[in-house]
Design a protein around this motif. Structure first.
Motif, PDB file in Angstrom:
ATOM      1  N   MET A  33     -38.517  -8.301  32.419  1.00 34.50           N
ATOM      2  CA  MET A  33     -37.843  -7.353  33.499  1.00 34.50           C
ATOM      3  C   MET A  33     -36.347  -7.668  33.080  1.00 34.50           C
ATOM      4  N   ILE A  34     -35.257  -7.184  33.007  1.00 39.29           N
ATOM      5  CA  ILE A  34     -34.363  -6.654  32.737  1.00 39.29           C
ATOM      6  C   ILE A  34     -33.476  -6.863  33.451  1.00 39.29           C
ATOM      7  N   VAL A  42     -33.422 -18.910  43.366  1.00 39.10           N
ATOM      8  CA  VAL A  42     -34.505 -18.801  43.022  1.00 39.10           C
ATOM      9  C   VAL A  42     -35.294 -19.563  42.137  1.00 39.10           C
ATOM     10  N   LEU A  43     -34.937 -20.017  41.489  1.00 40.62           N
ATOM     11  CA  LEU A  43     -34.687 -21.348  40.424  1.00 40.62           C
ATOM     12  C   LEU A  43     -36.030 -22.759  41.062  1.00 40.62           C
ATOM     13  N   ALA A  82     -39.757 -16.560  38.628  1.00 39.59           N
ATOM     14  CA  ALA A  82     -38.484 -16.698  39.212  1.00 39.59           C
ATOM     15  C   ALA A  82     -38.157 -17.029  37.547  1.00 39.59           C
ATOM     16  N   VAL A  83     -38.421 -18.036  36.446  1.00 36.53           N
ATOM     17  CA  VAL A  83     -38.129 -18.230  35.204  1.00 36.53           C
ATOM     18  C   VAL A  83     -37.964 -16.777  34.186  1.00 36.53           C
ATOM     19  N   GLN A  84     -37.781 -15.818  34.387  1.00 34.89           N
ATOM     20  CA  GLN A  84     -37.861 -14.936  33.973  1.00 34.89           C
ATOM     21  C   GLN A  84     -36.266 -14.287  34.371  1.00 34.89           C
ATOM     22  N   ASN A  85     -36.250 -14.584  35.859  1.00 36.17           N
ATOM     23  CA  ASN A  85     -35.412 -14.096  36.504  1.00 36.17           C
ATOM     24  C   ASN A  85     -34.123 -14.928  36.384  1.00 36.17           C
ATOM     25  N   GLY A  86     -34.347 -16.448  35.691  1.00 42.25           N
ATOM     26  CA  GLY A  86     -33.020 -17.035  36.418  1.00 42.25           C
ATOM     27  C   GLY A  86     -32.779 -17.166  34.527  1.00 42.25           C
ATOM     28  N   PHE A  87     -33.069 -16.782  33.473  1.00 40.17           N
ATOM     29  CA  PHE A  87     -33.155 -16.618  32.602  1.00 40.17           C
ATOM     30  C   PHE A  87     -31.890 -16.134  32.106  1.00 40.17           C
ATOM     31  N   VAL A  88     -32.688 -14.554  33.098  1.00 44.13           N
ATOM     32  CA  VAL A  88     -32.054 -13.573  32.884  1.00 44.13           C
ATOM     33  C   VAL A  88     -30.515 -13.290  33.434  1.00 44.13           C
ATOM     34  N   GLN A  89     -30.338 -14.055  34.387  1.00 42.95           N
ATOM     35  CA  GLN A  89     -28.948 -14.797  35.087  1.00 42.95           C
ATOM     36  C   GLN A  89     -27.970 -14.814  34.345  1.00 42.95           C
TER      37      GLN A  89
END
Length: 167
Positions: free
Chosen positions: A43-44, A73-74, A115-122
């Motif tokens: 998810m971007i 988030v993390l 959470a990992v994906q959200n953290g990466f994009v953020q």
């Protein structure tokens, strides 16, 4: 929500809303990456947005506010991953118990992956993102966090040596 609550505690006016363009980007990118068989789908962007009114908010405070949101988030992702250690111990209690434990474990892994994906994009320094606010205010901690989350993102979600579903 944690960043919004922190902003309210600091006495800073802010709005929490779902932006239609961001929602379309998040849903579209997830569907696109699922079609390309990137499991579980990347998810971007994020459909929700915290808009903080800038009066009384300097660069460091904005960075701290972004850190609160990202850290939450993390932390949720870390707790979910640690929860899978408990589910591993509970396996072997019979077929029904194993099925229930497997379902809980799958849910916890999905929370971790999100959470990992959200953290990466953020953490990316995109316009009006938490990553940009952190990079401007706290460059070294931002760089360390970006490297760490990128490493975890690459080795768990992208999984260069195998299939995530198999793992």
């Amino acid at each position: 929500l944690a960043a919004w609550a922190t902003a309210r505690r600091w006495g800073i006016a802010g709005d929490l809303a779902v932006k239609p363009g961001s929602l379309l980007t998040a849903v579209g990118s997830t569907l696109f990456t699922r079609t390309l068989v990137l499991v579980p789908g990347v998810m971007i962007g994020s459909p929700e947005a915290l808009e903080v009114h800038p009066e009384g908010l300097d660069r460091h405070r904005l960075g701290r506010l972004a850190g609160v949101g990202l850290g939450t988030v993390l932390a949720i992702g870390l707790v979910a991953w640690l929860g899978t250690l408990v589910t591993t111990v509970l396996r072997g209690g019979g077929e029904v118990v194993d099925d229930l434990v497997g379902g809980v474990e799958a849910f916890l892994l999905l929370v971790f992956a999100a959470a990992v994906q959200n953290g990466f994009v953020q953490l990316l320094s995109l316009r009006e993102s938490a990553g940009l606010a952190l990079r401007r205010a706290y460059r070294v901690p931002w760089a360390i966090a970006l490297l760490a989350v990128s490493f975890v993102f690459w080795h768990t979600l992208v999984n260069p040596r195998g299939d995530l579903a198999e793992a």
